[in-house]
Design an enzyme around this catalytic site. Structure first.
Site, PDB file in Angstrom:
ATOM      1  N   THR A 184      -4.627  -2.605  12.872  1.00 33.17           N
ATOM      2  CA  THR A 184      -3.867  -1.760  13.793  1.00 33.17           C
ATOM      3  C   THR A 184      -4.730  -1.058  14.818  1.00 33.17           C
ATOM      4  O   THR A 184      -5.782  -0.528  14.459  1.00 33.17           O
ATOM      5  CB  THR A 184      -3.176  -0.669  12.943  1.00 33.17           C
ATOM      6  OG1 THR A 184      -2.278  -1.308  12.076  1.00 33.17           O
ATOM      7  CG2 THR A 184      -2.461   0.349  13.786  1.00 33.17           C
ATOM      8  N   VAL A 213       8.440  -2.510   7.080  1.00 32.23           N
ATOM      9  CA  VAL A 213       7.915  -1.681   8.163  1.00 32.23           C
ATOM     10  C   VAL A 213       6.878  -0.753   7.555  1.00 32.23           C
ATOM     11  O   VAL A 213       7.102  -0.167   6.503  1.00 32.23           O
ATOM     12  CB  VAL A 213       9.062  -0.874   8.825  1.00 32.23           C
ATOM     13  CG1 VAL A 213       8.517   0.170   9.775  1.00 32.23           C
ATOM     14  CG2 VAL A 213      10.016  -1.815   9.562  1.00 32.23           C
ATOM     15  N   ASP A 215       3.559   2.254   8.307  1.00 35.34           N
ATOM     16  CA  ASP A 215       3.441   3.626   8.820  1.00 35.34           C
ATOM     17  C   ASP A 215       3.349   3.680  10.348  1.00 35.34           C
ATOM     18  O   ASP A 215       3.646   4.708  10.950  1.00 35.34           O
ATOM     19  CB  ASP A 215       2.184   4.287   8.247  1.00 35.34           C
ATOM     20  CG  ASP A 215       0.919   3.508   8.631  1.00 35.34           C
ATOM     21  OD1 ASP A 215       0.940   2.262   8.567  1.00 35.34           O
ATOM     22  OD2 ASP A 215      -0.085   4.139   9.004  1.00 35.34           O
ATOM     23  N   GLY A 236      -4.621   1.233   7.987  1.00 31.10           N
ATOM     24  CA  GLY A 236      -4.765   0.981   6.557  1.00 31.10           C
ATOM     25  C   GLY A 236      -3.425   0.720   5.901  1.00 31.10           C
ATOM     26  O   GLY A 236      -2.453   0.362   6.567  1.00 31.10           O
TER      27      GLY A 236
HETATM   28  C1  SD4 Z   1       0.661  -1.164   8.223  1.00 35.60           C
HETATM   29  N1  SD4 Z   1      -0.942   0.520   8.807  1.00 35.60           N
HETATM   30  O1  SD4 Z   1       1.551  -1.854   8.681  1.00 35.60           O
HETATM   31  C2  SD4 Z   1      -0.483  -0.801   9.129  1.00 35.60           C
HETATM   32  C3  SD4 Z   1      -1.528  -1.862   9.000  1.00 35.60           C
HETATM   33  C4  SD4 Z   1      -2.861  -1.397   9.338  1.00 35.60           C
HETATM   34  O2  SD4 Z   1      -5.051  -1.551   9.189  1.00 35.60           O
HETATM   35  O3  SD4 Z   1      -3.138  -0.389   9.906  1.00 35.60           O
HETATM   36  N2  SD4 Z   1      -3.855  -2.027   8.929  1.00 35.60           N
HETATM   37  O4  SD4 Z   1       0.632  -0.792   7.060  1.00 35.60           O
END
Ligand code: SD4
Length: 325
Positions: A184, A213, A215, A236
Site C-alpha cells: 500500500t 476490504v 483498512d 500492513g
Molecule cells: C490491506 N493494509 O488491505 C492493506 C494492505 C497493505 O501493506 O497495506 N499492505 O490490508
C-alpha cells in the site's frame, strides 16, 4: 510463492513482555523535525510519489493536491503490483481497489472494492468533493466514477495474471504482507501554510477473499488526520489496523503530547499485545507513518522490513523504519 523472511524466533518474540518492547522503543532518538513543506510516504515507491508531490508543495501548492497527485503516480504504474493497475487480484482473479483521502477540514472521501478504474484516489477525492457521503463501494463506486468521467480499464496485467495462475496451483492464503511484497502507498503532507492532508491507496492483500476490504479506505484505520495536531497512515495487515483504530489512535496519542515516533511505537505495541493474546503473530506486520504540525515525522513497524520515503527542503531519502521485534 514468495518466502517469508526469517525473523527472530517467534517463540522468543511471543515471550517478550510489554516492558521489553517499551525498552526497545526507548532507544528512540530525538524527534526528527524539519522545515515545511514535508511529504512522507510508505515504501520505496514512496520516493516517486514524494517526488511528484514536491512539484506542488515547493511552489506553495496544497497538501491535498500534493497527496492526490503523488499517489496517483504509483497507482498508474503497472509495475507496482500492490496498488492500482497491475495490483495482485483476489482469489477469483479480480483486481479490487481501496483508497481514501482526507483534508485539513476533516473532509474525507473513500472508495472500496472498486474495479476497472486506475486511479481510485481521485475517485475518493470526487466522493469527498461532489457527494454528501464519505464512502462508496463496489458497483456504486464504479458507477459514480464513470459518471464523473473516469475511464474503464482492465487492471489485471499479464504479470499479475501469471502470478495469480501460479498461486491457483496451491491456492493457499498466506499473505506475506509488507515484507518482500511492497504494498500500500500511504502518504501524508504538510504544506507551506502548515496544513495537512493524507491519502492511502491499495489493491489490498493479494489473493484475499472476494469482497474483502482492508483498512486502507477506512478513515481512522488506514488514514487519519487532525489539522490541529498531525496525521498518520498505515500499511500492513488491514484487519489488525482496523481492530485497533490504528491511525486515529496514533493521532490521538500525538494530541496527548507524544512525538510521532512515540505514538507509532505505542500503537504498534498494542497491536503486538493483542495478536500475542490471539496467538496469531506469524503473518502479522503493520507499519505506520506519522507527521505532526511542527514537521516532526516518523515511520515505525512491528517487524523488520518496512521503509518509508521522506522529502523536505533539505533532503529526500528512503529510511529503514525502526521496529519492535
Ligand atoms: C490491506 N493494509 O488491505 C492493506 C494492505 C497493505 O501493506 O497495506 N499492505 O490490508
Amino acid at each position: 510463492m514468495i518466502k517469508r523472511r526469517k525473523f527472530i524466533g517467534q517463540a522468543a518474540v511471543g515471550a517478550m513482555s510489554l516492558s521489553a518492547l517499551q525498552a526497545c522503543a526507548s532507544q528512540s532518538k530525538e524527534p526528527k523535525r524539519v522545515a515545511k513543506p514535508v511529504a512522507i510516504s510508505t515504501w520505496g515507491h514512496g520516493m516517486m510519489a514524494n517526488n511528484e508531490s514536491w512539484q506542488f508543495l515547493k511552489d506553495g501548492g496544497s497538501a491535498l493536491d500534493a497527496v492526490e497527485r503523488g499517489v496517483r503516480v504509483v497507482e498508474s504504474d503497472p509495475k507496482v503490483m500492490t496498488v492500482g493497475i497491475g495490483g495482485f487480484p483476489d482469489r477469483e482473479g479480480k483486481v479490487t481497489l481501496d483508497a481514501c483521502i482526507m483534508d485539513k477540514y476533516s473532509n474525507c472521501g473513500s472508495v472500496a472494492y472498486l474495479q476497472d478504474i486506475v486511479n481510485p484516489i481521485s475517485v475518493a477525492r470526487k466522493v469527498m468533493e461532489e457527494t454528501p457521503h464519505i464512502m462508496l463501494v463496489g458497483a456504486g463506486a464504479k458507477q459514480f466514477a464513470l459518471e464523473q468521467g473516469f475511464k474503464e480499464d482492465n487492471l489485471l496485467t499479464p504479470e499479475a495474471e501469471k502470478a495469480y495462475q501460479n498461486w491457483l496451483k496451491e491456492s493457499q492464503y498466506q499473505p506475506v504482507i509488507n515484507i518482500e511484497n511492497h504494498d500500500t502507498i500511504s502518504m501524508l503532507a504538510l504544506d507551506q501554510n502548515g496544513d495537512l492532508a493524507g491519502a492511502c491507496t491499495t489493491s489490498g492483500a493479494a489473493y484475499k477473499m472476494n469482497g474483502r476490504v482492508g483498512d486502507s479506505p477506512i478513515i481512522g484505520a488506514g488514514l487519519f488526520l487532525d489539522n490541529e495536531v498531525g496525521a498518520a497512515a498505515a500499511t500492513g495487515l488491514g484487519e489488525a489496523v482496523i481492530r485497533t483504530a490504528g491511525s486515529a489512535m496514533v493521532v490521538e496519542l500525538m494530541r496527548q503530547g507524544k512525538s510521532p515516533e512515540e505514538a507509532c511505537v505505542e500503537v504498534t505495541n498494542r497491536i503486538y499485545q493483542l495478536y500475542k493474546k490471539r496467538d496469531d503473530l506469524d503473518y502479522l506486520q503493520v507499519g505506520f507513518i506519522a507527521l505532526n504540525k511542527q514537521g516532526e515525522y516518523a515511520g515505525y513497524s512491528l517487524k523488520e522490513g518496512f521503509n518509508y520515503a521522506i522529502h523536505h527542503p533539505e533532503k529526500q531519502e528512503l529510511v529503514d523504519a525502526r521496529y519492535s521485534i
